[in-house]
Enzyme design. Structure first.
Site, PDB file in Angstrom:
ATOM      1  N   ASN A 136       0.227 -12.034  42.824  1.00  0.00           N
ATOM      2  CA  ASN A 136       1.303 -12.130  41.842  1.00  0.00           C
ATOM      3  C   ASN A 136       1.209 -13.527  41.226  1.00  0.00           C
ATOM      4  OD1 ASN A 136       3.727 -12.428  40.509  1.00  0.00           O
ATOM      5  ND2 ASN A 136       4.996 -11.686  42.201  1.00  0.00           N
ATOM      6  N   ARG A 189      18.721 -18.519  32.354  1.00  0.00           N
ATOM      7  CA  ARG A 189      18.740 -17.683  31.132  1.00  0.00           C
ATOM      8  C   ARG A 189      20.155 -17.198  30.846  1.00  0.00           C
ATOM      9  NH1 ARG A 189      14.174 -13.651  33.109  1.00  0.00           N
ATOM     10  NH2 ARG A 189      13.420 -15.241  34.525  1.00  0.00           N
ATOM     11  N   ARG A 227       0.303  -7.839  40.135  1.00  0.00           N
ATOM     12  CA  ARG A 227       1.532  -7.671  39.374  1.00  0.00           C
ATOM     13  C   ARG A 227       1.246  -8.055  37.922  1.00  0.00           C
ATOM     14  NH1 ARG A 227       6.646 -11.595  38.894  1.00  0.00           N
ATOM     15  NH2 ARG A 227       7.997 -10.158  37.776  1.00  0.00           N
ATOM     16  N   GLU A 257       8.533  -6.529  46.823  1.00  0.00           N
ATOM     17  CA  GLU A 257       7.740  -6.222  45.638  1.00  0.00           C
ATOM     18  C   GLU A 257       6.248  -6.148  45.950  1.00  0.00           C
ATOM     19  OE1 GLU A 257      10.226  -9.281  43.557  1.00  0.00           O
ATOM     20  OE2 GLU A 257       9.706  -8.072  41.810  1.00  0.00           O
ATOM     21  N   HIS A 299      11.441  -6.176  36.408  1.00  0.00           N
ATOM     22  CA  HIS A 299      11.753  -6.040  37.842  1.00  0.00           C
ATOM     23  C   HIS A 299      11.568  -4.588  38.310  1.00  0.00           C
ATOM     24  CE1 HIS A 299      14.723  -9.654  37.424  1.00  0.00           C
ATOM     25  NE2 HIS A 299      13.564 -10.081  37.900  1.00  0.00           N
TER      26      HIS A 299
END
Ligand code: ADP
Length: 402
Positions: free
Chosen positions: A7, A242, A92, A384, A181
């Protein structure tokens, strides 16, 4: 069967190797500070030496040298049995656009496709590509599989993924909601359905992935039907740095009144907003500590974060009509008793109530709803990397069966 997962972020690489028998992690690696004077490689071998962490500090000029360092160290260790062969490497990839809706075996055409999606994710896809190319160079015989963050959301219907903009913008520029996600939302959805013993095709849920980046997904029949992130990972919930949802007129207003350029407003919304914008900190642990000490701005950041999440919960409840479970995952979702409790507070009318005792416990899956809560409330630790390994394995099995 041994599968590695890579990743690659902009300045870091997360790296895990799984023995798929028992889904066991045999190597857990992290490279940080790529391109900085002092980079760091952290490695642990959970099956050996009590999972002790090995740390190496050195200049790591690029992703390729970071990956080579990882591979050298792992090869010298006894973590992987000598006769074991690496079955494949799963990567990923953040943005698959409309092109990639399932895990895909990487060849030159796929590489070009991922490169073409980089306009939609200029911060992420190029780093993912560097990881893929470095892995291909380091292990040219090993099949490489791309697993896309956007793929779980390809089931979102048109009225939910299209913005009310001139339709031509969708046709020419592919401006639409993609959602992110996805591996995390997909993994916790499946895990929750199994835990509750509800067939996935009948399972409806609202899934909160609350980490530094945060998003929420409405799941109907095990599939994503709406999600809070949009064309990019900026839309939706309040995040570490964010803003999430804002009035798009802010761009024109700040340009006219503050002399800001589009680029500087974009940077501000991505890097200087969210929790950090309100209270100058993006770590929920510190924010909670400060709020407890009476710090007003930290309290405000917490309140805005939870209020926005609650608003989405209500909206997605209306979208779904029937909800089996509300699920919390990722750093904040898995760990913050206060955030979970505040998001679900006052929702007894929707059949959602959290039990304070259960909520204060740790574990995964953890049921935190009260006994009379019609909707189950669950905490599930996301995995993940494991999900990427499993999807890569399935992709390989399909490719081999053709
Ligand atoms: P990402 O993978 O998006 O970088 P994570 O899923 O690791 O993010 O989540 C990071 C967030 O989780 C940070 O805001 C951190 O403060 C928060 N977090 C971690 N542990 C706790 C805790 N015990 N209580 C509250 N928040 C926590």
């Amino acid at each position: 069967m041994i599968i590695a997962v890579i990743n690659c972020g902009s300045s870091s690489i997360k790296f895990q190797i799984f023995d798929m028998q028992g889904d066991a992690v045999i190597v857990d690696g992290l490279v940080e500070g790529i391109g900085e004077p002092q980079g760091k490689v952290l490695l642990s071998y959970p099956r050996m030496d009590d999972g002790e962490k090995h740390e190496f500090i050195s200049e790591i000029c690029d992703h390729r040298s970071g990956l080579e360092m990882l591979i050298d160290e792992v090869t010298q260790s006894a973590a992987i049995p000598g006769n074991a062969e690496l079955y494949c490497i799963g990567h990923r990839v953040v943005h698959g656009g409309e092109l990639f809706i399932q895990p895909t075996l990487i060849d030159d055409e796929v590489l070009a496709g991922i490169r073409a999606q980089a306009v939609l994710a200029p911060l992420h896809n190029p780093a993912n590509l560097v990881g893929i190319e470095a892995a291909m160079a380091a292990s040219p015989e090993t099949p490489q599989v791309a697993v896309f963050d956007t793929a779980f959301h390809h089931s979102i219907p048109r009225q939910a993924y299209l913005y009310a903009l001139p339709y031509e913008l969708y046709q020419s520029y592919k401006i639409r909601r993609y959602g992110f996600h996805g591996t995390s939302h997909g993994y916790v959805t499946r895990t929750a359905a199994e835990y509750l013993n509800i067939p996935l095709q009948r399972f409806n849920a609202i899934v909160f992935h609350l980490g530094n980046g945060a998003s929420v997904t409405a799941v109907r029949g095990g599939k994503s039907v709406d999600t809070s992130m949009g064309l990019t990972p900026l839309e939706g919930l309040v995040m570490g740095t964010r803003s999430g949802d804002v009035d798009p007129a802010i761009y024109a207003y700040l340009e006219a009144n503050a002399g800001m350029s589009v680029g500087s407003i974009d940077a501000m919304l991505n890097r200087e907003s969210g929790l950090k914008g309100i209270c100058d900190d993006n770590d929920m642990r510190r924010i909670l500590e400060r709020a407890q000490e009476g710090d007003d701005l930290a309290q405000l950041a917490f309140d805005i974060f939870c209020y926005r999440a609650k608003k989405y919960l209500g909206a997605y409840f209306a979208v779904l009509g029937r909800v089996d479970a509300v699920i919390f995952t990722a750093g904040i979702g898995e760990n913050s008793v206060e955030v979970r409790s505040e998001i679900c507070a006052g929702l007894e009318g929707l059949g959602i109530s959290v039990d304070p005792d259960r909520n204060s416990k740790r574990g995964s899956p953890l049921e935190i709803g009260s006994h009379d809560s019609r909707v189950k409330v669950l905490v599930i630790a996301t995995q993940e990397e494991l999900e990427i390994a499993q999807q890569a394995q399935q992709c390989m099995a399909q490719a081999e069966s053709v």
